[in-house]
Design an enzyme around this catalytic site. Structure first.
Site, short mmCIF file in Angstrom:
data_model
loop_
_atom_site.label_atom_id
_atom_site.label_comp_id
_atom_site.label_asym_id
_atom_site.label_seq_id
_atom_site.Cartn_x
_atom_site.Cartn_y
_atom_site.Cartn_z
CD GLU A 439 -2.30 1.53 3.10
OE1 GLU A 439 -2.85 2.35 2.99
OE2 GLU A 439 -2.27 0.78 3.53
CG ASP A 514 -0.21 1.90 6.16
OD1 ASP A 514 0.54 1.48 5.46
OD2 ASP A 514 -0.66 2.63 6.17
CG ASP A 516 -4.93 2.16 9.18
OD1 ASP A 516 -5.37 0.86 7.49
OD2 ASP A 516 -4.10 3.25 8.68
CG ASP A 518 -7.89 3.94 5.05
OD1 ASP A 518 -9.00 4.07 5.17
OD2 ASP A 518 -7.52 5.63 5.42
#
Length: 662
Positions: A439, A514, A516, A518
């Protein structure tokens, strides 16, 4: 009707009384699978045997005696020091009661403060025999200590505790006898496999020189069969037994090395003992950490292979044995190697309470540094054996390169132009190649610097991949990111899980995003793409998800015994466990520095390599389809454009199960 509606609301009312607090051993009985294996009581019996073995490891016991009773009960006896029976200064109850009724209590903490009963033991989980007690109908304990015999019984999963009684005198005899009656309702089968028990006890005898291990099995006719294990040759004798009639290419190499008080990186006593050999036929290998069998391997095995590879590589280079154009790899050296490895580690971290795989990152450096130099010296002292091992490794490397060339010729005729942003790997061998879908460009830059250029390729993804659930295969390549992924993989979209993957360029496709919300969304979009348009990749086990940590924990140095450390936590739960462990080690809370990664781009290449890319230390989950879940229906609910109302209903029903990272 009004009354029924009122009753319905009352039955689902959510207030302070809805919360239930599990106390004592109740969490173990409520969720036994979180604490032990539930296929059989083997692991809860192993916890008792491990305690006896820890006494032997410390030099306090010479005999371990296990009896498999015809009734289903199991007795474990050792001649160690005996569990303390005095009153604990803080808890105000006998220590033996604490050991069997309290999670996270035991004699294996405070190793650096000098108050620990064991310098080396099978971990710091601290649940041990408390789990055994929780999942048993009855546990009877007899302790011989300080000239007296003490007895105490635990029943009904530790709920009922008999008063501790003095049952006589024992002179200078010491030790502990524990008899366990496992509760069959917690296990698939109530009996312990005798084969598994024999394997465990035999391994204890192998790893404990001078200790005799005996197993008595009561028969239905009232007789007793006995087996005794003692290995005067230690690890070497055991590997000879494992090898059977397999032809060896070189003599066995057995040695051990442990850190002394002046070692800069490791605590006194940390190190390993090993025996390694090379065989024509396949021979099984085994590894242990503080006498705990690690059947799924782990970082200590990675360290062994790394140290052996470096030693053999150095031997070959100094004698100019490697043909021109041949590049030696670790698998070339280790593919025909068999070993028995016994590692001593001060604070081992395992994958799960069952302790089948070691996760401690420092074990890689510990074992590799302990074995590399001694083994290289041995090779130079036994030149004929060294040459035999070298010739085998070179033969493997030549065969690998020849096989890779054949694969390349099949691909060249119709291969597409690879994406410009793809940083490809040098190897063309499918079994070792990995493609990381990363990403963001910043994380992609760190990943390129952190990767192994030989086997790891990086494809940065700009933004989020298009939701491809309802896109026809013919329109997929209109999206640049999906186009680049397909071209890099070397295969076309398909709708059959048995599609031809002969043109696949990478054995592993690893999604690295990541830690998280997203990042989870990007994972979902990529999994949608693979499940909908490349299902054969999932069926064949090629798709994986990296688990980068969310937190970094910096721990200051504590004298010569332990230098400054950097630890990583996957989530808040792991962070809490690590903090708790550090506090028990005596590290002051104010000295522990915790940093949170906002994304992969924040990690420097060394951190990214250690936590997400190095096969020896990373965490990677394999993506498989669970047969009990209606996967297609679930994807349609979550990703279908016309399912907004259904998604809302589903989220209202299941939203409370999510730990939101906001």
């Amino acid at each position: 009707m009004a009354t029924k509606a009122s009753d319905s609301r009352a039955s689902t009312y959510y207030d302070e009384s809805s919360f239930r607090v599990l106390k004592g051993l109740e969490p173990v009985r409520e969720r036994p699978g979180m604490y032990t294996r539930t296929d059989s009581p083997a692991h809860i019996i192993q916890e008792v045997i491990d305690n006896a073995a820890d006494e032997a490891l410390g030099g306090y016991a010479k005999n371990i005696h296990v009896t498999l009773h015809h009734s289903g009960a199991i007795t474990v006896v050792d001649d160690g020091r005996g569990i303390p029976v005095g009153i604990h200064p803080e808890e105000k109850i006998p220590v033996v009661v604490l050991a069997f009724t309290r999670l996270h209590a035991g004699g294996k903490f405070d190793k650096r403060s000098g108050n620990s009963a064991y310098a080396f033991s099978g971990g710091l989980h601290g649940v041990g025999v408390a789990v055994t007690n929780a999942l048993s109908k009855r546990v009877a304990v007899e302790v011989r200590r300080e000239g007296k015999i003490w007895q105490i019984d635990f029943a009904e999963g530790g709920e009922k505790i008999s008063p501790m009684t003095e049952a006589g005198t024992c002179g200078k005899q010491t030790g502990t006898r524990v008899t366990v009656w496992p509760d069959g309702k917690y296990f698939d089968t109530p009996t312990v496999s005798s084969v598994e028990l024999e394997r465990l006890l035999r391994s204890k005898a192998v790893l404990l020189p001078g200790v005799t291990v005996r197993l008595d099995t009561e028969q239905a006719n009232g007789s007793t069969s006995s087996k005794t294990w003692s290995y005067p040759q230690g690890l070497a004798g055991y590997l000879i037994e494992l090898a059977g009639r397999a032809e060896n290419i070189a003599p066995l190499y057995a040695a051990e090395k442990y850190a002394d008080s002046d070692h800069a990186d490791f605590a006194p006593g940390e190190g390993a003992a090993w025996v390694i050999g090379w065989f024509v036929e396949a021979v099984s290998s085994e590894s242990y950490v503080n006498l705990i069998p690690t059947v799924a391997g782990g970082t200590h095995e990675s360290g062994l292979r790394a140290g052996v590879f470096e030693a053999v590589k150095s031997f070959i280079e100094h004698r100019a044995l490697l043909p021109r154009g041949v590049k030696l790899q670790q698998d070339d050296v280790c593919s025909h190697m068999a070993y028995v490895l016994s590692t001593r580690l001060l604070d081992p971290q395992f994958q799960g309470q069952v302790k089948e795989k070691l996760n401690s990152r420092e074990a890689v450096k510990l074992v590799s540094s302990m074995i590399r130099d001694p083994f290289e010296i041995w090779l130079n002292q036994h030149v004929e054996a060294g040459r035999a091992i070298a010739e085998l490794a070179i033969h493997q490397a030549l065969a690998r390169q020849k096989n890779a060339q054949k694969v390349e010729k099949r691909k060249q005729s119709g291969v597409a132009v690879l994406p410009g942003k793809l940083s490809d790997c040098e190897s063309t061998l499918l079994t070792e190649n990995e493609l990381f879908l990363v990403e963001g460009d910043s994380a992609g830059g760190s990943a390129k610097m952190a990767r192994n250029k030989e086997t790891q390729a990086i494809l940065p993804l700009r933004g989020k991949v298009q939701n491809s659930w309802e896109i026809d295969a013919g329109r997929l390549f209109a999206n640049a990111e999906i186009h680049d992924i397909a071209v890099a993989l070397g295969i076309d979209p398909h709708d059959n899980s048995t599609a031809d993957l002969s043109a696949l360029r990478y054995g592993k496709v690893i999604i690295m995003s990541d830690a998280d919300v997203d990042g989870a969304h990007i994972q979902t979009l990529l999994l949608t793409l693979f499940y909908r348009h490349f299902p054969a990749l999932i069926t064949a086990g090629h798709v994986h998800i990296a688990q980068p940590p969310l937190y970094r924990i910096d721990v200051p140095a504590s004298g010569k015994k332990r230098p400054a450390r950097r630890l990583y936590a996957l989530d808040e739960g792991e962070l809490a466990v690590i903090k708790d462990r550090l506090l028990k080690e005596g590290v002051p809370a104010h000295a522990i520095e915790v940093g949170r990664f906002k994304g992969l781009g924040e990690m420097n290449p060394e951190q990214l390599r250690e936590t997400a890319m190095n096969p020896a230390t990373r965490r990677v989950l394999s993506v498989t389809e669970r047969p009990e879940v209606q996967t297609k229906a679930l994807f349609n609910l979550l990703m279908g454009k016309g399912e907004a109302a259904s998604r809302r209903t589903w989220m209202e029903a299941n939203g409370h199960l999510v730990d939101a990272d906001i």
